[in-house]
Design a protein around this motif. Structure first.
Motif, short mmCIF file in Angstrom:
data_model
loop_
_atom_site.label_atom_id
_atom_site.label_comp_id
_atom_site.label_asym_id
_atom_site.label_seq_id
_atom_site.Cartn_x
_atom_site.Cartn_y
_atom_site.Cartn_z
N LEU A 134 6.92 13.89 -10.39
CA LEU A 134 7.91 14.12 -11.96
C LEU A 134 6.76 15.17 -13.10
O LEU A 134 6.99 15.71 -13.54
N GLN A 135 5.04 15.00 -13.12
CA GLN A 135 4.90 15.44 -14.12
C GLN A 135 4.82 17.52 -13.53
O GLN A 135 4.69 18.24 -14.47
N GLN A 136 4.14 17.67 -12.26
CA GLN A 136 4.80 19.54 -12.31
C GLN A 136 6.33 19.32 -12.13
O GLN A 136 6.32 20.99 -12.32
N ALA A 137 7.72 18.01 -11.77
CA ALA A 137 8.66 19.16 -12.59
C ALA A 137 8.64 19.05 -13.77
O ALA A 137 9.30 20.36 -14.56
N ARG A 138 8.12 18.13 -14.84
CA ARG A 138 7.91 18.62 -16.47
C ARG A 138 7.57 20.00 -16.50
O ARG A 138 7.82 21.06 -17.23
N GLU A 139 6.47 20.69 -15.62
CA GLU A 139 5.74 21.61 -15.70
C GLU A 139 6.78 23.07 -15.44
O GLU A 139 6.33 24.01 -15.71
N ALA A 140 7.26 22.47 -13.94
CA ALA A 140 8.58 23.88 -13.65
C ALA A 140 9.37 23.83 -15.22
O ALA A 140 9.88 24.81 -14.46
N ILE A 186 12.71 9.64 -11.71
CA ILE A 186 12.14 8.08 -12.14
C ILE A 186 13.26 7.26 -12.09
O ILE A 186 12.41 5.47 -11.90
N ASP A 187 14.31 7.62 -11.53
CA ASP A 187 15.33 6.30 -11.06
C ASP A 187 14.20 5.68 -9.44
O ASP A 187 14.26 4.54 -9.24
N SER A 188 13.63 6.57 -9.34
CA SER A 188 13.05 6.38 -7.91
C SER A 188 12.21 5.32 -8.58
O SER A 188 11.13 4.34 -7.64
N ILE A 189 11.54 6.00 -9.16
CA ILE A 189 10.11 5.01 -9.18
C ILE A 189 10.56 3.96 -10.34
O ILE A 189 9.73 2.86 -9.97
N SER A 190 11.47 3.46 -11.13
CA SER A 190 12.57 2.23 -11.38
C SER A 190 12.34 1.10 -10.16
O SER A 190 11.70 0.25 -10.09
N LEU A 191 13.28 1.64 -9.84
CA LEU A 191 13.42 1.06 -8.13
C LEU A 191 12.14 0.78 -7.53
O LEU A 191 12.01 -0.05 -7.20
N LEU A 192 11.18 1.46 -7.17
CA LEU A 192 9.29 1.11 -6.51
C LEU A 192 8.93 0.05 -7.44
O LEU A 192 8.03 -1.04 -6.79
N THR A 193 8.95 0.11 -8.99
CA THR A 193 8.64 -0.60 -9.67
C THR A 193 9.05 -2.16 -9.45
O THR A 193 8.19 -3.15 -9.49
N ILE A 194 10.17 -2.28 -9.47
CA ILE A 194 11.05 -3.40 -9.49
C ILE A 194 10.57 -3.91 -7.56
O ILE A 194 10.23 -5.27 -7.90
N PRO A 204 1.10 -1.16 0.03
CA PRO A 204 0.06 0.04 -0.01
C PRO A 204 1.29 1.44 -0.20
O PRO A 204 0.67 2.26 -0.69
N GLU A 205 1.89 1.27 0.78
CA GLU A 205 3.05 2.25 0.68
C GLU A 205 3.89 2.80 -0.34
O GLU A 205 3.58 3.71 -1.14
N VAL A 206 4.33 1.05 -1.11
CA VAL A 206 4.93 1.76 -2.29
C VAL A 206 3.91 2.43 -3.59
O VAL A 206 3.57 3.36 -4.33
N ASP A 207 2.46 1.69 -3.36
CA ASP A 207 1.27 2.54 -4.61
C ASP A 207 1.37 3.96 -4.10
O ASP A 207 1.36 4.08 -4.71
N GLN A 208 0.44 4.43 -3.05
CA GLN A 208 0.80 5.74 -2.65
C GLN A 208 2.09 6.37 -2.67
O GLN A 208 1.55 7.42 -3.43
N LEU A 209 3.16 6.32 -2.88
CA LEU A 209 4.63 6.79 -2.61
C LEU A 209 4.15 6.55 -4.44
O LEU A 209 4.45 7.65 -4.55
N LEU A 210 3.95 5.93 -5.23
CA LEU A 210 4.66 5.68 -6.47
C LEU A 210 3.34 7.25 -7.33
O LEU A 210 4.11 7.41 -8.00
N LYS A 211 2.09 7.19 -7.00
CA LYS A 211 1.31 7.59 -7.11
C LYS A 211 2.00 9.23 -6.80
O LYS A 211 2.05 10.13 -8.14
#
Length: 522
Positions: A210-216, A235-243, A197-204
């Motif tokens: 990441l979307q806010q950073a792209r807008e900035a 992106i690195d954090s998302i990759s690690l969390l997904t794995i 549950p915490e991994v899913d929440q942090l992924l969101k």
């Protein structure tokens, strides 16, 4: 006479038709598609038939009980062991003498008889006569005993008994492997239940950041190098969390498969308190002795040696002088016989002298087989000793890794507290908090993984010693009773002065990772 001849002709015709119809059925006949589909449905039902429903969170002992009770690999070994026992019983019957009862009806189309002539003058001395009716009934009951057949049956029965013991050792090995697999999967699955549950929440949150950073970046609110560095970190954090999330999913699926849970059954584990990992204070030499005494592979090789010895004994038994005894009682309805019922007895002795030439070769084969069996057993013993040594080393290294994971968790928890304390409304501050939360969650995962690895390492040590943790009877016990019996057995082994206490999960209040972290700080 014509009636009997017609009867014989009809019987011959019926036999001919039966043979022709049997030959017609020898053509290959593929299984119909409907039958294959029905077989699939029946197999799926049979795989999960008779299981007790899951009524609450599953503890470690209940998971082990369900795996041992419903795991198909273990059930197969149980059936193979029962089959070996049945084959032993069948082979025992071959020790009995042969007792044959027979009855029949004999007939011919003319009279059986003859005449005789003189040897010197070649003149007919008797007129043609018969002593047998054309049609008569016969019956007999005979018993025969053969020394060589008895000796071969005796040694084959011993072989079947040893093969039954070999099947039992293979069953023990499968049970030990199933328990080790359950231990490996249970703690990883429990980690998945805690962290998913915490991994899913942090992924969101990370995806949103990441979307806010792209807008900035598009609006030029931050220096390009800084915003790209933040995006790279996210992106690195998302990759690690997904794995890591995939690893957690696999652990739960593996545990469900080990317990043979029906598809769609929710898997909820009891969030039990982590047991204290023991120190391996028992000398390695004592562990090696226990392994050589308890491992089922060693006992299986010992029984295989006895089977091979009986192979040579069977071959030598065929060199014996053969003694045969025949007893029978007979009846013949032929009215021309003086005695229609009689008893007969016979004793015969024979020996095949050419078979005696095989004796030197059989002796040489016996010596070679004994050396081969001993070398194979010694090689297996060395492999087992290596497993014990490597298992204890891996366990010590896993405990060290767990200590390092506790330190890493403590540092990342302090970094997260600092990031939350310094948090502002700026985009860079929000991204830094997310990065700190990601690092902390990964540290929690690494700590959970380190504990799971330590439990798995302990399981390998336990497995390398060949300890049994299950009762003899499984089918008649329900899951709760079997779980208690496994817990009782493991507790007894903990109290065994020659054994090692196992880390046992207890059904106490849940202890999340933060509690473990707090305990490590103390």
């Amino acid at each position: 006479m014509p009636t009997r001849r017609a009867t014989h002709l009809a019987a011959a015709l019926v036999c001919s038709l039966a043979v022709l119809s049997g030959c017609a059925s020898l053509y290959p006949q593929p299984e119909p598609a409907d039958s294959v589909k029905q077989r699939v449905v029946d197999d799926q039902i049979a795989m999960y038939d008779g299981q007790e429903p899951v009524t609450g969170p599953i503890t470690f002992y209940e998971a082990a009980a369900r795996a041992l009770k419903y795991n198909l690999d273990y059930r197969l070994k149980l059936m193979e062991s029962a089959l070996a026992a049945n084959l032993r019983d069948v082979s025992t019957n071959a020790l009995l003498p042969q007792l044959v009862a027979s009855a029949g009806y004999l007939g011919r189309n003319n009279d059986s008889g003859g005449t005789s002539i003189g040897i010197e003058d070649r003149q007919v001395s008797l007129r043609a006569s018969t002593s047998e009716e054309r049609y008569h009934q016969v019956a007999s009951l005979g018993m025969s005993w053969n020394l060589i057949d008895f000796g071969m049956a005796y040694y084959r029965t011993q072989q079947k008994a040893d093969q039954m013991l070999m099947a039992e050792e293979r069953r023990r090995k499968v049970a030990q492997n199933v328990l080790q697999d359950v231990r490996n999967a249970y703690w990883r699955a429990l980690s998945a239940q805690r962290l998913k549950p915490e991994v899913d929440q942090l992924l969101k949150r990370t995806q949103t950041a990441l979307q806010q950073a792209r807008e900035a970046e598009g609006k030029g609110l931050m220096p390009k190098q800084d915003i790209l560095a933040y995006q790279r970190a996210l992106i690195d954090s998302i990759s690690l969390l997904t794995i890591r999330r995939q690893d957690l999913e696999f652990a739960q699926a593996e545990l469900s498969a080990l317990m043979s849970l029906p598809p769609g059954t929710p898997l909820v584990l009891a969030d039990t308190q982590e047991g204290t990992l023991p120190n391996l204070s028992t000398p390695v030499t004592t562990l090696e002795t226990l392994a050589l005494q308890n491992r089922p592979e060693i006992m299986e090789e010992w029984y295989r040696k006895r089977v091979n010895e009986n192979d040579i004994a069977i071959a030598k038994a065929q060199l014996w002088p053969n003694i045969g005894i025949d007893l029978s009682t007979n009846y013949d309805s032929n009215t021309y016989l003086y005695n229609n019922a009689w008893a007969a007895i016979g004793v015969r002795v024979s020996v095949n002298l050419f078979r005696l030439l095989q004796l030197p070769s059989l002796n040489a084969q016996q010596a070679s087989q004994q050396q081969t069996d001993q070398t194979r057993r010694l090689a297996l013993s060395m492999a087992i000793l290596t497993q014990v040594r490597i298992g204890t080393l891996r366990y010590q290294l896993a405990r060290q890794q767990l200590s390092f994971a506790d330190d890493s968790l403590r540092v990342d928890k302090d970094l997260l507290d600092y990031a939350n304390a310094a948090h502002t409304v700026s985009l860079g501050s929000e991204l830094e908090v997310i990065r700190a939360e990601g690092r902390y969650l990964l540290s929690r995962y690494q700590r959970e993984a380190a504990y799971s690895d330590a439990q798995a390492a302990w399981g390998r040590v336990y497995n390398s010693l060949g300890f049994d943790v299950m009762p003899d009877a499984i089918a008649k016990d329900d899951v709760a009773t079997l779980a208690k019996e496994i817990e009782r057995t493991m507790t007894q082994q903990q109290q065994n002065p020659e054994g090692i206490p196992a880390p046992a999960p207890t059904a106490q209040s849940p202890q999340p990772v933060e509690a473990a972290y707090a305990k490590s700080e103390e």
